[in-house]
Design a protein around this motif. Structure first.
Motif, PDB file in Angstrom:
ATOM      1  N   ASN A 112       0.842  -1.201   0.000  1.00  0.00           N
ATOM      2  CA  ASN A 112       0.000   0.000   0.000  1.00  0.00           C
ATOM      3  C   ASN A 112       0.881   1.256   0.000  1.00  0.00           C
ATOM      4  OD1 ASN A 112      -2.268  -1.592   0.056  1.00  0.00           O
ATOM      5  ND2 ASN A 112      -2.601  -1.385   2.266  1.00  0.00           N
ATOM      6  N   TRP A 113       1.927   1.235   0.827  1.00  0.00           N
ATOM      7  CA  TRP A 113       2.834   2.384   0.894  1.00  0.00           C
ATOM      8  C   TRP A 113       3.581   2.552  -0.427  1.00  0.00           C
ATOM      9  CZ3 TRP A 113       8.054   3.233   0.343  1.00  0.00           C
ATOM     10  CH2 TRP A 113       8.544   4.482   0.783  1.00  0.00           C
ATOM     11  N   ILE A 114       4.044   1.455  -0.984  1.00  0.00           N
ATOM     12  CA  ILE A 114       4.773   1.510  -2.256  1.00  0.00           C
ATOM     13  C   ILE A 114       3.900   2.122  -3.345  1.00  0.00           C
ATOM     14  CG2 ILE A 114       5.749   0.097  -4.117  1.00  0.00           C
ATOM     15  CD1 ILE A 114       6.753  -1.839  -1.944  1.00  0.00           C
ATOM     16  N   SER A 115       2.642   1.718  -3.411  1.00  0.00           N
ATOM     17  CA  SER A 115       1.756   2.205  -4.471  1.00  0.00           C
ATOM     18  C   SER A 115       1.562   3.714  -4.409  1.00  0.00           C
ATOM     19  CB  SER A 115       0.398   1.507  -4.394  1.00  0.00           C
ATOM     20  OG  SER A 115      -0.339   1.932  -3.255  1.00  0.00           O
ATOM     21  N   GLU A 116       1.750   4.304  -3.255  1.00  0.00           N
ATOM     22  CA  GLU A 116       1.532   5.740  -3.090  1.00  0.00           C
ATOM     23  C   GLU A 116       2.819   6.558  -3.077  1.00  0.00           C
ATOM     24  OE1 GLU A 116      -0.907   6.532   0.291  1.00  0.00           O
ATOM     25  OE2 GLU A 116      -2.630   5.421  -0.493  1.00  0.00           O
ATOM     26  N   PRO A 146       2.964 -17.100  -5.575  1.00  0.00           N
ATOM     27  CA  PRO A 146       1.609 -16.640  -5.272  1.00  0.00           C
ATOM     28  C   PRO A 146       1.575 -15.245  -4.644  1.00  0.00           C
ATOM     29  CG  PRO A 146       1.840 -18.942  -4.653  1.00  0.00           C
ATOM     30  CD  PRO A 146       3.214 -18.447  -4.987  1.00  0.00           C
ATOM     31  N   ILE A 147       2.473 -14.984  -3.709  1.00  0.00           N
ATOM     32  CA  ILE A 147       2.514 -13.671  -3.056  1.00  0.00           C
ATOM     33  C   ILE A 147       2.982 -12.608  -4.044  1.00  0.00           C
ATOM     34  CG2 ILE A 147       3.734 -12.299  -1.319  1.00  0.00           C
ATOM     35  CD1 ILE A 147       3.646 -14.694   0.517  1.00  0.00           C
ATOM     36  N   ILE A 148       4.010 -12.926  -4.813  1.00  0.00           N
ATOM     37  CA  ILE A 148       4.559 -11.944  -5.746  1.00  0.00           C
ATOM     38  C   ILE A 148       3.548 -11.617  -6.841  1.00  0.00           C
ATOM     39  CG2 ILE A 148       6.418 -11.508  -7.397  1.00  0.00           C
ATOM     40  CD1 ILE A 148       8.138 -13.403  -5.596  1.00  0.00           C
ATOM     41  N   GLU A 149       2.887 -12.619  -7.370  1.00  0.00           N
ATOM     42  CA  GLU A 149       1.879 -12.391  -8.406  1.00  0.00           C
ATOM     43  C   GLU A 149       0.773 -11.473  -7.876  1.00  0.00           C
ATOM     44  OE1 GLU A 149      -1.529 -15.154 -10.258  1.00  0.00           O
ATOM     45  OE2 GLU A 149       0.498 -15.744 -10.888  1.00  0.00           O
ATOM     46  N   GLY A 150       0.307 -11.729  -6.649  1.00  0.00           N
ATOM     47  CA  GLY A 150      -0.732 -10.882  -6.060  1.00  0.00           C
ATOM     48  C   GLY A 150      -0.273  -9.452  -5.875  1.00  0.00           C
ATOM     49  N   ASN A 151       0.974  -9.271  -5.446  1.00  0.00           N
ATOM     50  CA  ASN A 151       1.497  -7.916  -5.241  1.00  0.00           C
ATOM     51  C   ASN A 151       1.684  -7.175  -6.565  1.00  0.00           C
ATOM     52  OD1 ASN A 151       1.546  -7.916  -2.444  1.00  0.00           O
ATOM     53  ND2 ASN A 151       3.619  -8.774  -2.324  1.00  0.00           N
ATOM     54  N   VAL A 152       2.137  -7.887  -7.595  1.00  0.00           N
ATOM     55  CA  VAL A 152       2.291  -7.246  -8.901  1.00  0.00           C
ATOM     56  C   VAL A 152       0.936  -6.782  -9.426  1.00  0.00           C
ATOM     57  CG1 VAL A 152       2.849  -7.672 -11.330  1.00  0.00           C
ATOM     58  CG2 VAL A 152       4.436  -8.389  -9.547  1.00  0.00           C
ATOM     59  N   LYS A 153      -0.062  -7.643  -9.359  1.00  0.00           N
ATOM     60  CA  LYS A 153      -1.400  -7.267  -9.818  1.00  0.00           C
ATOM     61  C   LYS A 153      -1.914  -6.043  -9.063  1.00  0.00           C
ATOM     62  CE  LYS A 153      -3.169 -11.801 -11.304  1.00  0.00           C
ATOM     63  NZ  LYS A 153      -4.169 -12.861 -10.990  1.00  0.00           N
ATOM     64  N   ASN A 158      -2.945  -0.115  -8.795  1.00  0.00           N
ATOM     65  CA  ASN A 158      -3.097   0.943  -7.798  1.00  0.00           C
ATOM     66  C   ASN A 158      -1.967   1.951  -7.706  1.00  0.00           C
ATOM     67  OD1 ASN A 158      -5.650   0.153  -6.071  1.00  0.00           O
ATOM     68  ND2 ASN A 158      -4.538  -1.755  -6.441  1.00  0.00           N
ATOM     69  N   ILE A 159      -0.899   1.788  -8.470  1.00  0.00           N
ATOM     70  CA  ILE A 159       0.199   2.746  -8.373  1.00  0.00           C
ATOM     71  C   ILE A 159      -0.318   4.140  -8.727  1.00  0.00           C
ATOM     72  CG2 ILE A 159       1.012   2.327 -10.730  1.00  0.00           C
ATOM     73  CD1 ILE A 159       3.877   2.758  -9.611  1.00  0.00           C
TER      74      ILE A 159
END
Length: 376
Positions: A112-116, A146-153, A158-159
Motif C-alpha cells: 500500500n505504501w509503495i503504491s503511493e 503466489p505472493i509476488i503475483e498478487g502484489n504485482v497485480k 493501484n500505483i
C-alpha cells in the motif's frame, strides 16, 4: 522505435542508490552475493550516512532520483526506506523520483505504501510460477510466486504515479520459454520487462583465475541472442517493452557504459560508497575494490571520497579500451557492464569476447531504440 518519456541511454540514468540491508526473505539459487551475506551478521544502512549521501547527491547532481536496492531485500528494512524517502522529499519536494528494485515478497501494508510513494517499481520475477519457484523460493523451497503475483497485480492496478515492471534473470530454464513468459506477465498487466542473462557470482577472486569456475558455468549466449530477438519482436508487436542489459545503451551514442564510470553513489550497509550493484559491501571487496570509492566517517558525520579511484573509474571509456576503440558498435556498448567485466577479467579495462559478439549481433538485429524507462 518505441517513444519514451525518459528517452536516454542507461549511462545517463543519474540516481543515488541505497543498499538498505543484507537481510533477505528469499533463497534465490543464483544469488550473486549470497556467500558474502551468509558469512556476515545482518547489516543495515546507517540513517546518518543516508542523509549525508542525499545531501551530497542533491548538491552535486541535478537529478532528484533515489533508488532502493539490495544486497538483501530492501523491504526487509521498510521503516528505514520510509525514513530515507521522507528525508529526500523534505529536500526535493515533488521533484523527487523514487525507484525500488524488490523481490516482490512483502505484506499488504508495504505494498500500500509503495503504491503511493514509489514511482518506478521493478520486481524480480523469473516468469511462469514453475520456473520462478524453482529459482526464487522462500526458505525450505516454499513457493514465492503466489505472493509476488498478487502484489504485482495490486501495484499495477493501484500505483498512483509511475509504473510497475519486472526484471527477469535468464537461465537455461526459461531461455526457450520467453514468449510464454511475456504472455504470462501481460496477463498480470505488466507492460515493461527487462531480462538479463545469468552471470557469475562475486567471490574472493576474479573468474579468470579459476579454470573450474569457467568450466562449470554454462550459458549459451548465441542461443540467448537468437531467442531474445524472437521474443523482443513478439513483445514489440503487441505493444510490450522487452529489454536486456546488452542493449541498454542502444538509445544514443556513449563513451561510458554505465553509472559506475561517472561514478554515481551506491551506499552500502557496511558504510562504504560503491559505484555498482555488483559491490554491495565495501569492507571486503577484494578484486572488486576499484569500484569502492568512498567511506562513511561515522565519528565526524561525513563521507570520505577516494579521489584516485574516482579518477580511475572515469577513465574507463571507449578511447582508453583497446578492444573497444575500433569496434563498430562501441558507442552502443562502451565495454559492457563494468561490474560483470571486472568480476570476470579482474581489470577495469577488460572485455568479454562472448558479450562483445552478442552485443554486435543484437545491434544488427534491433538497431537504435528509445526507452520509456531505463534499465533497473
Amino acid at each position: 522505435m518505441m517513444k519514451g518519456v525518459e528517452s536516454m541511454p542507461h549511462v545517463n540514468k543519474e540516481m543515488i542508490s541505497f543498499f538498505l540491508t543484507s537481510k533477505c526473505n528469499l533463497r534465490c539459487v543464483y544469488c550473486y552475493n549470497s556467500k558474502k551475506r551468509e558469512n556476515e551478521p545482518i547489516q543495515i544502512l546507517d540513517m546518518d550516512f543516508a542523509k549525508a549521501g542525499i545531501d551530497y547527491f542533491f548538491g552535486n547532481f541535478q537529478s532528484r532520483h533515489i533508488r532502493f536496492y539490495g544486497p538483501g531485500e530492501p523491504t526487509q528494512a521498510f521503516f528505514l526506506m520510509q525514513e530515507i524517502r521522507n528525508y529526500a522529499y523534505s529536500k526535493a519536494g515533488e521533484e523527487i523520483k523514487v525507484e525500488l528494485q524488490t523481490n516482490g515478497a512483502f505484506s499488504e501494508q508495504i505494498r500500500n505504501w509503495i503504491s503511493e510513494n514509489v514511482n518506478i517499481i521493478w520486481v524480480s520475477f523469473d516468469g511462469t510460477p514453475d520456473i520462478h519457484d524453482r529459482n526464487r523460493p522462500f526458505p525450505n523451497k516454499v513457493p514465492s510466486s503466489p505472493i509476488i503475483e498478487g502484489n504485482v497485480k495490486y501495484l499495477v492496478a493501484n500505483i498512483k504515479k509511475g509504473m510497475v515492471g519486472v526484471r527477469v534473470t535468464i537461465t537455461s530454464d526459461n531461455m526457450h520459454r520467453q514468449l510464454e513468459m511475456i504472455k504470462y506477465f501481460v496477463s498480470l498487466g505488466v507492460k515493461h520487462i527487462w531480462c538479463d542473462p545469468i552471470f557469475q557470482e562475486v567471490l574472493d577472486k576474479p573468474v579468470c583465475m579459476s579454470p573450474k569456475r569457467q568450466e562449470d558455468f554454462h550459458f549459451d549466449m548465441d542461443e540467448f541472442v537468437r531467442t531474445y530477438v524472437e521474443a523482443y519482436k513478439y513483445a514489440r508487436a503487441i505493444g510490450i517493452f522487452y529489454g536486456t542489459n546488452l542493449i541498454y545503451n542502444f538509445d544514443g551514442c556513449v563513451e561510458y557504459n554505465c553509472r559506475a564510470c561517472i561514478p554515481l553513489p551506491h551506499l552500502t550497509p557496511d558504510g562504504y560508497v560503491s559505484a555498482c550493484d555488483m559491490v554491495t559491501f565495501g569492507g571486503k571487496a577484494n578484486h572488486m575494490e576499484p569500484l569502492v570509492y568512498g567511506k562513511w566517517d561515522a565519528e565526524n558525520k561525513k563521507i570520505l571520497f577516494y579521489e584516485d579511484r574516482i579518477k580511475n573509474l572515469r577513465s574507463r571509456k571507449v578511447c582508453n579500451m583497446p578492444a573497444c576503440s575500433k569496434c563498430e558498435v562501441a558507442g552502443k556498448c562502451a565495454g559492457y557492464c563494468l561490474g560483470e567485466t571486472l568480476n570476470e577479467t579482474g581489470s577495469l579495462f577488460g572485455c568479454n569476447p562472448r558479450i562483445c559478439s552478442a552485443v554486435k549481433k543484437l545491434y544488427h538485429e534491433i538497431g537504435d531504440i528509445s526507452y520509456e524507462y531505463c534499465h533497473p
